[in-house]
Design a protein around this motif. Structure first.
Motif, short mmCIF file in Angstrom:
data_model
loop_
_atom_site.label_atom_id
_atom_site.label_comp_id
_atom_site.label_asym_id
_atom_site.label_seq_id
_atom_site.Cartn_x
_atom_site.Cartn_y
_atom_site.Cartn_z
N UNK A 194 -1.46 -10.97 0.53
CA UNK A 194 -1.02 -9.79 -0.23
C UNK A 194 -0.25 -10.14 -1.47
N UNK A 195 -0.09 -11.42 -1.75
CA UNK A 195 0.69 -11.77 -2.92
C UNK A 195 0.02 -11.26 -4.20
N UNK A 196 -1.30 -11.26 -4.16
CA UNK A 196 -1.98 -10.79 -5.36
C UNK A 196 -1.68 -9.33 -5.61
N UNK A 197 -1.83 -8.53 -4.57
CA UNK A 197 -1.58 -7.10 -4.79
C UNK A 197 -0.12 -6.86 -5.13
N UNK A 198 0.75 -7.68 -4.57
CA UNK A 198 2.17 -7.53 -4.87
C UNK A 198 2.44 -7.80 -6.34
N UNK A 199 1.97 -8.92 -6.79
CA UNK A 199 2.19 -9.28 -8.19
C UNK A 199 1.53 -8.25 -9.10
N UNK A 200 0.37 -7.84 -8.68
CA UNK A 200 -0.35 -6.85 -9.46
C UNK A 200 0.45 -5.57 -9.58
N UNK A 201 1.03 -5.19 -8.47
CA UNK A 201 1.84 -3.97 -8.45
C UNK A 201 3.03 -4.11 -9.39
N UNK A 202 3.67 -5.27 -9.34
CA UNK A 202 4.85 -5.46 -10.17
C UNK A 202 4.47 -5.40 -11.63
N UNK A 227 0.81 -1.21 0.00
CA UNK A 227 0.00 0.00 0.00
C UNK A 227 0.84 1.26 0.00
N UNK A 228 2.05 1.13 0.51
CA UNK A 228 2.88 2.32 0.64
C UNK A 228 3.62 2.66 -0.65
N UNK A 229 3.75 1.68 -1.49
CA UNK A 229 4.62 1.88 -2.65
C UNK A 229 3.86 2.61 -3.75
N UNK A 230 4.44 3.67 -4.24
CA UNK A 230 3.87 4.33 -5.40
C UNK A 230 5.01 4.78 -6.31
N UNK A 231 4.65 5.45 -7.35
CA UNK A 231 5.65 5.79 -8.36
C UNK A 231 6.74 6.68 -7.77
N UNK A 232 6.32 7.66 -6.97
CA UNK A 232 7.30 8.59 -6.42
C UNK A 232 8.32 7.84 -5.58
N UNK A 233 7.81 6.96 -4.73
CA UNK A 233 8.72 6.20 -3.89
C UNK A 233 9.69 5.39 -4.75
N UNK A 234 9.17 4.75 -5.72
CA UNK A 234 10.01 3.89 -6.54
C UNK A 234 11.06 4.71 -7.27
N UNK A 235 10.64 5.84 -7.81
CA UNK A 235 11.61 6.68 -8.52
C UNK A 235 12.73 7.11 -7.59
N UNK A 236 12.29 7.50 -6.40
CA UNK A 236 13.27 7.98 -5.44
C UNK A 236 14.22 6.87 -5.04
N UNK A 294 -2.81 3.99 -14.48
CA UNK A 294 -3.89 4.10 -13.50
C UNK A 294 -3.40 3.74 -12.12
N UNK A 295 -2.71 2.62 -12.08
CA UNK A 295 -2.32 2.14 -10.76
C UNK A 295 -1.07 2.84 -10.29
N UNK A 296 -0.15 3.06 -11.18
CA UNK A 296 1.12 3.58 -10.75
C UNK A 296 1.67 4.47 -11.85
N UNK A 297 1.19 5.69 -11.82
CA UNK A 297 1.55 6.61 -12.88
C UNK A 297 2.84 7.34 -12.59
N UNK A 298 3.45 7.82 -13.64
CA UNK A 298 4.63 8.67 -13.47
C UNK A 298 5.89 7.93 -13.12
N UNK A 299 5.94 6.67 -13.45
CA UNK A 299 7.15 5.91 -13.15
C UNK A 299 8.20 6.20 -14.22
N UNK A 300 9.43 6.32 -13.78
CA UNK A 300 10.49 6.58 -14.76
C UNK A 300 10.76 5.34 -15.59
N UNK A 301 11.30 5.61 -16.76
CA UNK A 301 11.47 4.49 -17.68
C UNK A 301 12.47 3.48 -17.15
N UNK A 302 13.53 3.99 -16.55
CA UNK A 302 14.55 3.06 -16.06
C UNK A 302 13.99 2.15 -14.98
N UNK A 303 13.12 2.72 -14.15
CA UNK A 303 12.52 1.89 -13.10
C UNK A 303 11.62 0.83 -13.72
#
Lengths: 974, 421
Positions: free
Chosen positions: A359-367, A318-327, A376-385
């Protein structure tokens, strides 16, 4: 009392003197004493302990030795207690001297902590925890001690042991001081002791954890993290800092951290999770790489502790979003040493994902969302990520598949990665169907594949099958199916069974989708993904659900679409699976009944012969009636149904008008009907009749009689509620169906483009005879009059012309029946291809002719009958059928050509001639060899036609002006 | 292993070492099976630290054996009357030049010196003093802080124990002061969040108490390293003189810093000392003194000590101290550094600090110290040089007086010196 008090006082003084006496000794002397007493045989006397305490106060450098001595004292005391427990009879337990020594030591230590807690706490803390560890593992062999696996018993056991309790209290107190003073390293000793003495030491960890859960969790995590950071990101050239000893490795740190956390997790799981989340959310001061380090640390922790991983997955996802990942990615780049690190990180991620559970479903879904750039789910992710995710994902999916395969044989575990994935398969299916990205589709496919391999193949595939709405979706299904097939035995069966079980709880359109999809799958051949084998297999599998299909077809609430598709499938099954395999003998009755029911339903709903549904239905019925035996059943059902109350109106049976569409109207105006005057009605009607007829018949006043109950209005005319056009079409449909059934070659042809030549060779003679008997029995069954009428003189032989007077009522009924069921004429015409079969039906012809004879005999019009009149039509038909069925030979059979010219009475005469011929020359019975010649050879029968032709000639003569040209037709060419 | 065996082996070993050094004085040995081999065996037998790889520092002496060991060493050093051999044996055991088991040996050394303090063993303390003076600063301050922990924080009567040491070995006290003043340099770290390190750079009240009581007792204690320079010390110190990072000769610089900067002690240090439970036995009045009171006492004692610097200056001038007659007891660079630190601590906003503020008090103290130091020639510095040195400091009346002097007294510069006598 007073005396004893003073004595105590004196004792106290003496004691304090003694202590003072020792303390007055030089430091070195005290050390000598202490060393000597340590080596003495019976080591712990009270005096010695006192000396030790004094030494502790006096000589700081003796501190370690004295504390070590205290450890041994505790150990000794515990041994004595254990001995007493084990051998209650022989061992004496704690001596009073030992008890007082223990008390002295414990109070001394507590005094130190009270006086100067800040200074002593860290020393006593590490000492006491190490002693606890030593003693715990020292007595691990004792039988009275519960095994380390039973932690709660072990804990209560040790807590009930006084010396151990004392030691633990010292530890707790000093730890408490350290925690209050906010000393970061206060749990280091606990960690190292835990790694040295586990599992015998775990009870201490559990107890301490329960006493200071928050502090312990926080410290353990922080300490673990800082050591982890130092080991991992400090270059080796720098001498390791004092907080890390040389024998500590990343693994050992993690192990001890996890051991403690896992103990705590039983009661304080939420706190641990929250703390971890807090660590993640509030990274340490090192802004540039702090968070990624935390992430590394937590991931390592999770990789070593499945329990924690399971507890926290949802929180973190739930905590992971694009900003976090980019950072995080930025920080990682700053920290990274090279591609190897990336690789190890990836494999760690893969491992974690495969180990996750809740939570495996949401995890896999996130990936997947991250890898496929799902905005929709995770916008603004950098290309390298995104690229990193795209790289990780295939190996995760591969591992998942391996995992699924390896666990396939095992029992279903509720606690692995597939548990939640499997529970969420409908969502996954929905995703894969709705997504437009090919990439995403590919990954979802792999995920689904692994879910399939993990016991859920039939669920997933059937779900897909039900949910698919386009060919592309079916392609997804097929792809997945082809991938799963090698691993799951009898997959097709399972899918089919599962699908049909599932749709029972679903709304109707799902059933429809399923049927349509199944039809698509089974009807298309040779396309890329579908092997022929698959189609046959699928079709065979459908046999299992044949009953379901039949019930869907027959169910009143099933929509037409469903029924249509069910019939299509039935056709496919019937046409490609052997009847043995279908167990047709058992299923024939219900199957036929349902199909026939469906056929009439179609007719009721206004389907005409060219409709797809109708054609399909007919095709299926035709397919079903391949052999005469099967045809007999089909035929019986079709015909019996055709004459039943509700179906016969389709073909023109007239019913009381209150069945008709104006029923509501008439019931409404019942009162007005009551007041209609019969007389005025009569006048109106007779006026019409007269005005129509008077031109031709002068002086003849017909009397029309209206029957009816006086006061309840005129008798309602019976009327067929179905329109004429519809009647014709229905009749046509029914007769065409039977025509088709009777054809010799019926299988594998598209009946809509298949015209049937009206020649005898096209039809199966046996089927025709079956049809004839069926038709007869159907007519007989249609009403009780007909049943008795036909069986009364069931003899095929025709009586003499006079006898027919006695059977006039029956004949009228038959005539009436034929009028209301025009298809019967068609059938008669069909049966006429086989004269023997037609002979079976001769009673019907006989009754018709009889009625015609009566009718035309009574007629007094000197002109030919109206060509639209019923009797004229019937007369034509009867003669045509008799000719076709070879009941009457050539010149005689041309009489119908005269009917529209001669008067009605003359028709009567002609009919009598025909009657007489048939009576005189019935078709020959079977020959000796039971062989029936296809055509009747009138000449071989030696028939003398002259007497019959003479009558005809007379009529020709009488109408020579009109029939002269016909004469040659009625002369025998000899 | 029972007591006798281990003690016996330690004794045996010590005897062997003693023989080596005794013989060496006569005829230095050159054979391979001599000193080096013996030292290696020393590590094996006495410290049980086999091999010389660093990663294997497993403690194999039990706490009891450690105690036996330091006890035995203490006895041996006391009994060894030959000063040179005593120090050579001590030095061999605890040499910092040898890497093998360095940390463990240092640990044992700390215990040994601690025991020496407790048992008032002059021999141990003298050896320790020379060892501290001759090795790197890091090791010396490690030993000092271990002693501070033992006697100033942990032990109830520890302060008294330490105070009485100046009767036993003045040189030890002097070197100990050098070590603690260099360790607790009172530097304020910029990152305020590192609470621990800030606290660590300030001496605790108990330690201050010890130092001030030593100076009060014998003002000349500061200079005893210079004045009591005997043959052994000279030899040893000459050999290690080239070492870069060793303790200075006298604690003058460090003490001056303490005196001046103590006024800026963080509240945490003050608080912990004042709230420390010491209500059980208040035999000495100093126990209950507050941090700042201890400092003003220290300041007074230091001024007295400066006034007692004459013998040391004479000894230096004679060239008996390390053969360098130009040796500066408190040089200008050190003064400059101190002024820099002081400025960092002072509030820059006002150049004339308010009276009774800690800035004024600190500058005043500095002025007093500088005046006496200059007049005693401890600080060799002309008026002009001092004026330029002290120029950036906030001006107080006293500093102005010291730097520029009253106009009317301009002719008689020697006046402050005379007040000292």
């Amino acid at each position: 009392m007073h005396a004893s008090n003073t004595k105590v006082l004196i004792d106290e003084k003496a004691k304090s003197k003694q202590i003072n006496a020792t303390s007055k000794l030089g430091a070195q002397q005290m050390v000598h004493w202490f060393v000597a007493s340590s080596y003495a045989s019976s080591s712990f006397t009270e005096e010695r302990v006192k000396n030790s305490v004094a030494l502790l106060h006096r000589v700081p450098s003796a501190r370690n030795a004295v504390l070590h001595r205290f450890t041994m004292l505790y150990e000794e005391a515990i041994r004595a207690s254990l001995d007493q427990m084990e051998f209650p009879t022989t061992a004496i337990g704690l001596s009073s001297e030992m008890t007082s020594s223990l008390e002295l030591v414990t109070t001394t230590l507590f005094d130190l902590l009270n006086e100067n807690g800040e200074a002593w706490a860290s020393i006593l803390c590490s000492w006491s925890v190490e002693s606890l560890g030593q003693i715990s593992s020292c007595y691990k062999q004792r039988q009275v001690i519960p095994p380390p696996t039973n932690l709660s018993r072990l804990l209560s056991f040790w807590l009930n042991l006084v010396p151990m309790r004392m030691l633990l209290d010292v530890y707790r107190t000093s730890l408490n001081i350290l925690i209050q003073c906010n000393v970061a390293s206060c749990l280091d000793s606990l960690l190292s002791a835990s790694s040295n003495h586990s599992p015998y030491f775990d009870w201490v960890v559990a107890d301490i954890g329960n006493a200071f859960p928050n502090a312990v969790i926080e410290r353990v995590l922080n300490t673990g993290f800082s050591k982890f950071c130092k080991l991992r990101w400090t270059s080796i050239s720098i001498t390791p800092s004092s907080s890390i000893t040389m024998n500590e490795s990343e693994q050992s740190i993690l192990t001890s951290v996890i051991r403690i956390l896992e103990h705590l997790a039983t009661f304080h799981q939420t706190q641990i999770c929250e703390k971890m989340l807090e660590m993640f959310k509030t990274p340490p001061a090192d802004k540039s790489t702090g968070q990624i380090k935390i992430v590394f640390f937590l991931m390592r922790v999770f990789s070593a502790s499945i329990q924690l991983l399971h507890a926290t997955t949802n929180l973190f996802v739930n905590e992971i979003n694009a900003t976090t990942l980019n950072q995080l990615h930025k920080q990682f780049k700053r920290l990274s040493k090279g591609p190897e690190e990336m690789e190890s990180l990836c494999s760690l991620v893969v491992h974690l994902v495969c180990q996750s559970s809740t939570g495996s479903y949401s995890l896999v879904n996130l990936m997947i969302a991250a890898a496929s750039h799902d905005s929709q789910k995770i916008g603004g992710l950098e290309k390298s990520v995104k690229d990193i995710f795209s790289n990780i994902l295939p190996s995760i999916l591969k591992d998942l598949q391996h995992l699924a395969l390896s666990k396939q044989s095992e029992d279903k575990e509720t606690n692995n990665v597939f548990f939640e994935l499997s529970n969420n398969y409908p969502n996954l299916c929905k995703d894969i169907i709705t997504t437009s990205s090919d990439e995403r589709k590919k990954w979802l496919h792999s995920v689904l594949l692994s879910v399939c391999l993990n016991h859920h193949a039939s669920h997933v595939l059937s779900h897909l099958l039900i949910e698919s709405t386009t060919a592309a979706h079916l392609e997804i299904f097929l792809k997945l199916f082809n991938d799963v097939k090698p691993f799951v035995p009898e997959l097709t069966e399972k899918i089919v069974i599962r699908s049909f079980t599932a749709i029972k709880q679903m709304p109707g359109e799902k059933s429809l989708r399923l049927l349509i999809n199944l039809y698509h799958l089974t009807s298309q051949t040779g396309s890329g993904l579908v092997s022929d084998n698959f189609v046959t297999r699928m079709t065979h599998c459908l046999c299992i659900v044949l009953d379901e299909l039949v019930s869907m077809l027959g169910h009143l609430s099933s929509s037409q679409q469903i029924a249509f598709n069910a019939v299509q499938l039935l056709y496919i099954i019937l046409s490609s699976v052997s009847s043995y395999k279908i167990k047709l003998d058992m299923r024939l009755m219900p199957l036929t009944q349902t199909l026939v029911f469906y056929f009439y339903k179609l007719l009721h709903t206004g389907h005409v012969n060219n409709d797809q549904a109708m054609q399909c239905c007919q095709r299926t019925l035709v397919q079903l009636s391949q052999t005469p035996e099967l045809f007999a059943v089909v035929c019986r059902f079709v015909l019996e149904a055709s004459v039943s109350q509700e179906n016969s109106i389709l073909f023109g049976r007239r019913v009381e008008s209150n069945f008709s569409e104006n029923e509501s109207h008439s019931s409404q105006d019942l009162c007005t009907d009551h007041h209609v005057s019969l007389l005025s009605m009569h006048r109106k009607l007779s006026a019409q009749t007269i005005s129509r007829r008077c031109s031709s018949v002068a002086g003849f006043v017909p009397i029309s009689i209206e029957t009816g109950m006086v006061g309840s209005g005129p008798k309602q005319k019976k009327k067929c509620p179905i329109s004429k056009v519809a009647q014709t079409s229905n009749n046509e449909s029914l007769s065409l169906l039977l025509y088709r059934c009777c054809c010799k070659t019926t299988s594998g042809t598209d009946i809509s483009h298949f015209s049937i030549p009206d020649v005898a060779q096209a039809f199966d003679a046996v089927k025709l005879s079956v049809l004839s008997t069926s038709l007869l029995s159907a007519i007989m069954a249609s009403s009780p009059y007909l049943a008795t009428a036909i069986t009364l003189d069931g003899e095929p032989e025709w009586p003499s012309n006079q006898v027919k007077k006695f059977t006039i009522e029956r004949d009228l009924k038959v005539f009436h029946f034929m009028d209301e069921h025009p298809f019967a004429w068609q059938l008669l015409s069909l049966v006429a291809h086989n004269y023997r079969s037609l002979w079976n039906l001769s009673p019907i012809l006989r009754s018709c002719i009889s009625v015609l004879i009566f009718h035309f005999e009574a007629s007094r019009y000197n002109e030919p009958p109206s060509e639209t009149s019923l009797h004229y039509q019937v007369a034509l038909q009867v003669i045509q059928i008799a000719r076709k069925g070879q009941l009457i030979p050539p010149p005689l059979c041309f009489v119908n050509e005269l009917f529209h010219i001669v008067t009605e009475y003359e028709i009567n005469v002609l009919m009598v001639v025909v009657w007489n011929f048939i009576k005189d020359y019935p078709p020959p019975l079977e020959g000796e060899n039971n062989e029936v010649p296809v055509t009747r050879n009138f000449e071989a029968e030696g028939i003398n036609l002259q007497p019959y032709l003479a009558t005809i000639h007379t009529i020709l003569h009488a109408n020579i002006d009109k029939l002269g040209h016909m004469f040659s037709r009625f002369t025998m060419q000899s | 292993m029972n007591q006798r065996q281990y003690t016996a082996s330690v004794q045996d070993m010590l005897r062997n070492l003693e023989n080596v050094f005794k013989n060496q004085t006569g005829a230095p040995q050159t054979g391979p099976y001599s000193k080096e081999g013996l030292i290696l065996r020393t590590d094996n037998i006495i410290f049980r630290q086999a091999g010389d790889w660093r990663g294997q520092q497993v403690q194999v002496l039990s706490p009891l054996e450690e105690l036996e060991l330091i006890d035995e060493l203490c006895i041996y050093l006391q009994e060894q009357k030959h000063e040179y051999v005593r120090y050579r044996v001590f030095e061999t055991l605890f040499s910092t030049a040898r890497d093998n088991a360095l940390e463990y040996r240092r640990e044992i050394l700390c215990r040994l010196v601690s025991l020496g303090v407790a048992s008032k063993s002059a021999a141990v303390l003298e050896c320790a003093a020379l060892w501290m003076k001759s090795c790197e600063k890091e090791h010396a301050s490690y030993l000092a802080s271990a002693l501070v922990t033992d006697y100033c924080t942990l032990q109830r009567n520890g302060v008294a124990e330490l105070k009485s040491c100046c009767n036993v070995s003045s040189r030890f006290c002097c070197v100990f002061m050098i070590a603690v003043t260099s360790k607790y340099n009172m530097l304020v770290k910029n990152n305020a969040d590192e609470h621990e390190s800030e606290k660590a750079s300030w001496p605790c009240a108990a330690l201050l108490d010890v130092v001030q009581s030593w100076l009060m007792f014998d003002p000349a204690l500061c200079f005893c390293t210079a004045t009591q320079m005997d043959k052994l010390w000279r030899t040893v110190l000459k050999a290690t003189q080239s070492m870069l990072d060793s303790l200075s000769l006298t604690p003058l610089d460090g003490l001056a810093r303490w005196c001046v900067k103590s006024l800026f002690a963080p509240t945490t240090v003050n608080k912990t000392t004042s709230t420390q439970p010491r209500d059980e036995q208040p035999p000495e009045s100093s126990e209950t003194l507050h941090y700042q009171e201890l400092h003003s006492r220290l300041h007074y004692a230091f001024l007295k000590a400066l006034l007692a610097s004459k013998p040391a200056l004479k000894a230096i001038a004679k060239g008996s101290v390390l053969g360098n007659p130009d040796l500066q007891l408190w040089n200008k660079t050190e003064v400059h550094t101190l002024i820099g630190d002081l400025m960092a601590l002072c509030d820059h906003s006002d150049l004339t600090p308010q009276s009774s503020s800690s800035e004024q008090a600190a500058v005043d103290r500095f002025a007093q110290i500088a005046q006496i130091a200059m007049s005693m020639r401890v600080l060799n510095c002309t008026k002009d040089q001092f004026q330029s040195l002290s120029d950036p400091l906030p001006k107080t009346r006293l500093l102005e007086l010291v730097a520029y002097g009253p106009k009317r007294r301009n002719s008689s510069e020697e006046t402050p010196m005379e007040t000292g006598y």
